[in-house]
Scaffold this motif. Structure first.
Motif, PDB file in Angstrom:
ATOM      1  N   VAL A  14      -8.680  -3.981  -2.841  1.00  0.00           N
ATOM      2  CA  VAL A  14      -7.184  -3.898  -3.236  1.00  0.00           C
ATOM      3  C   VAL A  14      -6.781  -2.902  -2.939  1.00  0.00           C
ATOM      4  CG1 VAL A  14      -5.394  -5.322  -4.960  1.00  0.00           C
ATOM      5  CG2 VAL A  14      -7.648  -6.312  -3.997  1.00  0.00           C
ATOM      6  N   ALA A  15      -7.077  -2.075  -3.822  1.00  0.00           N
ATOM      7  CA  ALA A  15      -6.294  -0.750  -3.837  1.00  0.00           C
ATOM      8  C   ALA A  15      -6.341   0.369  -2.680  1.00  0.00           C
ATOM      9  CB  ALA A  15      -7.061  -0.650  -5.080  1.00  0.00           C
ATOM     10  N   TYR A  16      -7.600   0.170  -2.047  1.00  0.00           N
ATOM     11  CA  TYR A  16      -7.713   0.775  -0.609  1.00  0.00           C
ATOM     12  C   TYR A  16      -6.263   0.479   0.156  1.00  0.00           C
ATOM     13  CZ  TYR A  16      -9.201   1.864   4.055  1.00  0.00           C
ATOM     14  OH  TYR A  16      -8.792   2.586   5.476  1.00  0.00           O
ATOM     15  N   ARG A  17      -6.200  -0.590   0.292  1.00  0.00           N
ATOM     16  CA  ARG A  17      -5.659  -1.584   1.645  1.00  0.00           C
ATOM     17  C   ARG A  17      -3.524  -1.164   0.946  1.00  0.00           C
ATOM     18  NH1 ARG A  17      -9.973  -3.576   1.905  1.00  0.00           N
ATOM     19  NH2 ARG A  17     -10.821  -4.932   3.986  1.00  0.00           N
ATOM     20  N   MET A  18      -3.422  -0.967  -1.263  1.00  0.00           N
ATOM     21  CA  MET A  18      -2.444  -1.080  -1.285  1.00  0.00           C
ATOM     22  C   MET A  18      -1.731   0.591  -1.315  1.00  0.00           C
ATOM     23  SD  MET A  18      -0.434  -3.403  -2.824  1.00  0.00           S
ATOM     24  CE  MET A  18      -0.256  -2.438  -4.246  1.00  0.00           C
ATOM     25  N   LEU A  19      -2.980   1.616  -1.579  1.00  0.00           N
ATOM     26  CA  LEU A  19      -3.431   3.325  -0.879  1.00  0.00           C
ATOM     27  C   LEU A  19      -3.323   4.003   0.532  1.00  0.00           C
ATOM     28  CD1 LEU A  19      -4.557   3.439  -4.753  1.00  0.00           C
ATOM     29  CD2 LEU A  19      -1.917   3.214  -4.475  1.00  0.00           C
ATOM     30  N   GLY A  20      -4.419   2.997   0.654  1.00  0.00           N
ATOM     31  CA  GLY A  20      -4.754   4.116   2.139  1.00  0.00           C
ATOM     32  C   GLY A  20      -5.746   5.337   1.864  1.00  0.00           C
ATOM     33  N   SER A  21      -5.766   4.950   0.734  1.00  0.00           N
ATOM     34  CA  SER A  21      -6.751   7.180   0.083  1.00  0.00           C
ATOM     35  C   SER A  21      -8.121   6.038  -1.227  1.00  0.00           C
ATOM     36  CB  SER A  21      -6.148   7.568  -0.643  1.00  0.00           C
ATOM     37  OG  SER A  21      -6.576   7.862  -1.410  1.00  0.00           O
ATOM     38  N   PHE A  22      -8.584   6.388  -0.455  1.00  0.00           N
ATOM     39  CA  PHE A  22      -9.977   6.577  -0.947  1.00  0.00           C
ATOM     40  C   PHE A  22     -10.664   6.673  -2.209  1.00  0.00           C
ATOM     41  CE2 PHE A  22     -12.849   5.310   2.737  1.00  0.00           C
ATOM     42  CZ  PHE A  22     -12.625   4.123   3.670  1.00  0.00           C
ATOM     43  N   PHE A 125      -5.327 -11.078   0.833  1.00  0.00           N
ATOM     44  CA  PHE A 125      -6.134 -11.771  -0.434  1.00  0.00           C
ATOM     45  C   PHE A 125      -5.685 -13.003  -1.013  1.00  0.00           C
ATOM     46  CE2 PHE A 125      -6.097  -6.918  -0.377  1.00  0.00           C
ATOM     47  CZ  PHE A 125      -8.081  -6.556  -0.605  1.00  0.00           C
ATOM     48  N   GLY A 126      -4.343 -13.797   0.112  1.00  0.00           N
ATOM     49  CA  GLY A 126      -4.277 -14.873  -0.339  1.00  0.00           C
ATOM     50  C   GLY A 126      -3.506 -14.990  -2.196  1.00  0.00           C
ATOM     51  N   VAL A 127      -3.530 -13.834  -2.684  1.00  0.00           N
ATOM     52  CA  VAL A 127      -2.370 -14.289  -4.156  1.00  0.00           C
ATOM     53  C   VAL A 127      -1.318 -15.548  -3.696  1.00  0.00           C
ATOM     54  CG1 VAL A 127      -2.200 -13.359  -6.033  1.00  0.00           C
ATOM     55  CG2 VAL A 127      -3.686 -11.978  -4.855  1.00  0.00           C
ATOM     56  N   PRO A 128      -1.593 -15.831  -4.912  1.00  0.00           N
ATOM     57  CA  PRO A 128      -0.053 -17.103  -4.821  1.00  0.00           C
ATOM     58  C   PRO A 128       1.343 -15.845  -5.316  1.00  0.00           C
ATOM     59  CG  PRO A 128      -1.585 -16.824  -6.255  1.00  0.00           C
ATOM     60  CD  PRO A 128      -1.878 -16.687  -6.233  1.00  0.00           C
ATOM     61  N   PHE A 129       2.207 -16.069  -4.872  1.00  0.00           N
ATOM     62  CA  PHE A 129       3.545 -15.333  -5.247  1.00  0.00           C
ATOM     63  C   PHE A 129       3.897 -15.362  -6.556  1.00  0.00           C
ATOM     64  CE2 PHE A 129       4.731 -16.405  -0.357  1.00  0.00           C
ATOM     65  CZ  PHE A 129       4.404 -14.960   0.063  1.00  0.00           C
ATOM     66  N   GLU A 130       3.849 -16.338  -7.461  1.00  0.00           N
ATOM     67  CA  GLU A 130       3.273 -16.883  -8.970  1.00  0.00           C
ATOM     68  C   GLU A 130       2.760 -15.172  -9.238  1.00  0.00           C
ATOM     69  OE1 GLU A 130       4.609 -20.437  -6.358  1.00  0.00           O
ATOM     70  OE2 GLU A 130       3.028 -18.839  -7.081  1.00  0.00           O
ATOM     71  N   GLN A 131       2.184 -14.928  -9.207  1.00  0.00           N
ATOM     72  CA  GLN A 131       0.641 -13.863  -9.516  1.00  0.00           C
ATOM     73  C   GLN A 131       1.406 -12.351  -9.197  1.00  0.00           C
ATOM     74  OE1 GLN A 131      -3.315 -14.277  -9.746  1.00  0.00           O
ATOM     75  NE2 GLN A 131      -3.317 -12.193  -9.632  1.00  0.00           N
TER      76      GLN A 131
END
Length: 283
Positions: A14-22, A125-131
């Motif tokens: 999740v963090a990699y796709r959010m930030l693009g940095s390992f 990741f299929g997280v619902p919009f409510e979350q």
């Protein structure tokens, strides 16, 4: 601790796709662990969801801080690539090829922090919009609208090849052969007329980072730098065929491409020595 470790790989994804940095992704996951360690989670029924929310909030703060600092506003910057050896793990290759590619991460870098979070969490990741709404402190409808705007930006830009990995490798090999042989017409045959080259050189001595567009200009650059890539080895970049160039056993560049209608429409070259040195490959 064991409960957290079961979800570490997911949180890093999740963090990699959010930030693009390992490096930043690891920092975000470490901060999530500290918050987990301090919090009482005995009554949490869905620990994966709780941790996803925590790491998402951390990444959102990091993205906002990055925007405030206006990092790399004019420079070419490529996200950290996932580089693997072809054939080492076919199952993992399939997963990576269907995941967020390097070109997709480049587009995600152009989104606002809120748009990026909504798109990554929901579409990847299929997280619902409510979350997602809880992370953003907005309504589910607003979160859905953010993801929709991000999706439109993504669809407007080629972010993946429309061919098979085998065919992409063939076209990439044709590009390399034409570059080595100084075959200008051969290069034009495999390059889309409006092809884009994005080169992130960091502090590399081979030249500054640059953004070029147009087959003729990029063909000229390819022939100019071909001698530097005589020791070139096949790799996979985020699950798709790429090329790593070596000089005296040291990786000096990493090339990935996007192929549409049997022509290369985008080339991404990472030539930042510091970041390349962190890629541990047994080639």
């Amino acid at each position: 601790m064991d409960d957290f470790e079961q979800h570490r790989a997911h949180l890093r994804g999740v963090a990699y796709r959010m930030l693009g940095s390992f490096a930043e992704a690891d920092d975000a996951v470490q901060e999530a662990w500290l918050r987990y360690d301090r919090a009482g989670t005995e009554d949490v029924r869905n620990l994966r969801g709780w941790l996803t929310t925590v790491v998402s909030r951390i990444c959102l703060d990091m993205l906002r801080a990055r925007s405030t600092r206006r990092e790399d506003p004019l420079e070419v910057h490529l996200p950290d690539p996932i580089v693997t050896i072809p054939g080492a793990d076919p199952e993992q290759e399939a997963v990576l090829a269907d995941s967020v590619g390097l070109a997709m991460l480049v587009v995600l870098d152009t989104l606002s922090p809120a748009e990026r979070l909504a798109f990554v969490l929901h579409d990847v990741f299929g997280v619902p919009f409510e979350q997602i709404a809880q992370v953003l402190d907005r309504s589910p409808g607003a979160a859905k609208q953010l993801a929709s705007r991000a999706r439109s930006r993504v669809r407007a830009t080629p972010v993946s090849s429309d061919t098979t990995p085998v065919r992409q490798r063939e076209i990439l090999n044709a590009f390399r052969a034409a570059s080595r042989e100084g075959d200008f017409d051969g290069l034009l045959a495999v390059l889309h007329p409006d092809v884009l080259l994005r080169a992130d050189a960091g502090s590399s001595p081979i030249g500054p980072s640059q953004l070029l567009r147009g087959a003729a200009q990029i063909a000229g650059q390819a022939m100019r730098f071909a001698p530097l890539a005589r020791d070139a080895r096949d790799v996979l970049v985020n699950g798709w065929p790429g090329v790593a160039a070596y000089v005296d056993g040291r990786m000096v560049s990493l090339l990935s491409v996007i192929v549409v209608d049997d022509r290369i429409v985008e080339l991404n070259i990472l030539a930042d020595p510091e970041r390349l040195a962190r890629l541990e490959l047994d080639l």
